[in-house]
Design a protein around this motif. Structure first.
Motif, PDB file in Angstrom:
ATOM      1  N   VAL A   3       0.708  -1.155  -0.174  1.00  0.00           N
ATOM      2  CA  VAL A   3       0.078   0.033  -0.181  1.00  0.00           C
ATOM      3  C   VAL A   3       0.889   1.118   0.013  1.00  0.00           C
ATOM      4  O   VAL A   3       0.572   2.347  -0.755  1.00  0.00           O
ATOM      5  CB  VAL A   3      -0.985  -0.048   1.345  1.00  0.00           C
ATOM      6  N   ARG A   7       0.780   4.137  -2.666  1.00  0.00           N
ATOM      7  CA  ARG A   7       0.676   5.623  -2.203  1.00  0.00           C
ATOM      8  C   ARG A   7       1.621   6.359  -2.755  1.00  0.00           C
ATOM      9  O   ARG A   7       1.371   7.723  -3.234  1.00  0.00           O
ATOM     10  CB  ARG A   7       0.491   5.746  -0.735  1.00  0.00           C
ATOM     11  N   ASP A 144     -16.936   3.339  -4.402  1.00  0.00           N
ATOM     12  CA  ASP A 144     -16.453   4.491  -3.888  1.00  0.00           C
ATOM     13  C   ASP A 144     -15.202   4.333  -3.008  1.00  0.00           C
ATOM     14  O   ASP A 144     -14.245   4.931  -3.086  1.00  0.00           O
ATOM     15  CB  ASP A 144     -17.618   5.188  -2.911  1.00  0.00           C
ATOM     16  N   ALA A 145     -15.283   3.140  -2.227  1.00  0.00           N
ATOM     17  CA  ALA A 145     -13.856   2.959  -1.533  1.00  0.00           C
ATOM     18  C   ALA A 145     -12.747   2.637  -2.334  1.00  0.00           C
ATOM     19  O   ALA A 145     -11.695   2.973  -2.015  1.00  0.00           O
ATOM     20  CB  ALA A 145     -14.286   1.693  -0.457  1.00  0.00           C
ATOM     21  N   ASP A 148     -11.868   5.869  -4.694  1.00  0.00           N
ATOM     22  CA  ASP A 148     -11.383   7.114  -3.945  1.00  0.00           C
ATOM     23  C   ASP A 148     -10.193   6.751  -3.228  1.00  0.00           C
ATOM     24  O   ASP A 148      -9.652   7.538  -2.424  1.00  0.00           O
ATOM     25  CB  ASP A 148     -12.408   7.561  -3.101  1.00  0.00           C
ATOM     26  N   GLY A 149      -9.799   5.557  -3.243  1.00  0.00           N
ATOM     27  CA  GLY A 149      -8.681   5.098  -2.377  1.00  0.00           C
ATOM     28  C   GLY A 149      -7.293   4.687  -2.991  1.00  0.00           C
ATOM     29  O   GLY A 149      -7.121   5.181  -4.223  1.00  0.00           O
ATOM     30  N   VAL A 150      -6.460   3.917  -2.394  1.00  0.00           N
ATOM     31  CA  VAL A 150      -5.401   3.612  -3.080  1.00  0.00           C
ATOM     32  C   VAL A 150      -5.289   2.870  -4.253  1.00  0.00           C
ATOM     33  O   VAL A 150      -4.662   3.117  -5.342  1.00  0.00           O
ATOM     34  CB  VAL A 150      -4.417   3.035  -1.947  1.00  0.00           C
ATOM     35  N   ASP A 153      -6.401   5.364  -7.215  1.00  0.00           N
ATOM     36  CA  ASP A 153      -5.018   6.403  -7.169  1.00  0.00           C
ATOM     37  C   ASP A 153      -3.941   5.518  -8.241  1.00  0.00           C
ATOM     38  O   ASP A 153      -3.434   6.119  -8.798  1.00  0.00           O
ATOM     39  CB  ASP A 153      -4.481   6.831  -6.072  1.00  0.00           C
ATOM     40  N   HIS A 359      -8.513  -4.819   0.462  1.00  0.00           N
ATOM     41  CA  HIS A 359      -9.589  -3.694   0.779  1.00  0.00           C
ATOM     42  C   HIS A 359     -10.614  -4.142   1.555  1.00  0.00           C
ATOM     43  O   HIS A 359     -11.053  -5.208   1.185  1.00  0.00           O
ATOM     44  CB  HIS A 359     -10.075  -2.989  -0.570  1.00  0.00           C
ATOM     45  N   SER A 361     -13.624  -3.736   1.571  1.00  0.00           N
ATOM     46  CA  SER A 361     -14.772  -3.761   0.719  1.00  0.00           C
ATOM     47  C   SER A 361     -14.636  -5.239  -0.291  1.00  0.00           C
ATOM     48  O   SER A 361     -15.774  -5.658  -0.692  1.00  0.00           O
ATOM     49  CB  SER A 361     -15.191  -2.329   0.017  1.00  0.00           C
TER      50      SER A 361
END
Length: 363
Positions: A3, A7, A144-145, A148-150, A153, A359, A361
């Motif tokens: 992660v 990032r 969304d999770a 909008d997360g790693v 990105d 994740h 989710s």
């Protein structure tokens, strides 16, 4: 550790974006004004960024158009009027692949920014096809999770890395959405996974959509959207899959009796900028545009979901028989498509897949 690496990759991509790309309108002045031309100089300092969608037929109340207006408001307000976003109602000519190529090249008439389907970016960065896999994304909260997360990105960072290597290309700014694909049919709604067996169903002419329909048990018929009406009228196909907003906007409810809520595939949109032109913005304005793109993306996703609920109610009022597939039946379809997911995932970045699995989710 994984992660952290992603990032850093995403952060590097953002830094790259903040040094780089979007087509500027001709309103930008090359020379600084003299004292006598202060008013003219203030006017000339306004820079215009054109934004378009890959489709030209969207109504003004479509969630994408709503999101574009919100984006324009955020950019103009945040820049004190020094940046102006121009909403184009037209689309670049050609196929999605040709549109993306024109945007990359900064071809004449190309906008600074364009909303494209994530699947359209797969020829440039194959991992963008991950999101098309059946039941990889199962609900809006997970979408969304992830985006909008790693995970999201890291995908956008791939575009920046490609552009850096080639000296041209695109900068990925934010995730918007088309929503989940559902199935309409000529007869009764699909109430069980087995009801799909042998059903002749129109799908997008791309391998992942053809393979998904076949894995679910249907008989896929790949067709362009322009050919769907004729295929339904002639009986060449008895069903098709699409987004709820498209089912209503495209008048498919006039030809199909039933709508089955299957949520079998998630359609993400990506707001991208021409890399070479993005460099015409100073770092502060790049940061502003990137932030506005993300905020407008969250606004657009909410609007898309609200409109899908309204469209479903309108479809019901028009006489469509609507049925939401039971969780147990949806689980059967997810199990049927598991081998397809596994085989396709082997073709993608193992690191990205680990991000998905890690994740909370993902289940």
């Amino acid at each position: 550790m994984l992660v952290t690496l992603f990032r850093r990759a995403a952060s590097a991509a953002r830094t790259l974006a903040l040094c780089g790309a979007g087509l500027l309108g001709a309103a930008a002045a090359a020379a600084a004004p003299g004292p006598a031309g202060a008013v003219q100089g203030a006017q000339a300092s306004v820079r215009e960024l054109a934004i378009a969608d890959y489709r030209s037929y969207l109504a003004e109340d479509h969630p994408v158009r709503q999101g574009m207006r919100r984006f324009a408001e955020l950019v103009e307000a945040g820049s004190g009027g020094r940046l102006r976003v121009v909403l184009r109602a037209d689309a670049l000519p050609g196929t999605p692949a040709q549109q993306i190529a024109a945007l990359q090249a900064g071809a004449p008439g190309a906008p600074a920014l364009m909303l494209v389907a994530a699947t359209g970016l797969a020829p440039l960065a194959p991992d963008f096809a991950l999101l098309d896999l059946p039941y990889l994304v199962q609900d809006h909260a997970q979408a969304d999770a992830l985006l909008d997360g790693v995970f999201g990105d890291a995908l956008l960072a791939q575009l920046a890395q490609l552009g850096q290597a080639r000296g041209a290309g695109l900068v990925g700014l934010a995730w918007w959405e088309n929503g989940f694909r559902q199935i309409t049919s000529t007869g009764a709604p699909i109430r069980s996974a087995d009801a799909l067996r042998g059903l002749r169903m129109r799908v997008i002419d791309a391998p992942v959509f053809v393979d998904t329909a076949r894995a679910m048990g249907a008989e896929p018929v790949p067709l362009a959207f322009a050919d769907v009406h004729d295929a339904l009228r002639s009986g060449r196909v008895a069903a098709q899959d699409n987004f709820i907003s498209q089912i209503l906007a495209g008048g498919l409810h006039e030809l199909q009796a039933s709508l089955s809520i299957t949520n079998h595939s998630y359609g993400a949109l990506v707001l991208v900028a021409n890399r070479g032109a993005w460099r015409g913005l100073d770092p502060a304005h790049q940061a502003l545009v990137a932030g506005a793109a993300r905020e407008a993306g969250r606004f657009q996703r909410d609007a898309a979901r609200a409109q899908a609920r309204q469209a479903m109610a309108q479809l019901a009022r028009s006489g469509m028989d609507i049925h939401e597939l039971a969780p147990t039946e949806r689980d059967k379809l997810r199990a049927r498509t598991a081998p397809l997911r596994s085989s396709r995932l082997a073709q993608h970045s193992p690191a990205l897949w680990k991000l998905y699995q890690a994740h909370p989710s993902a289940r």
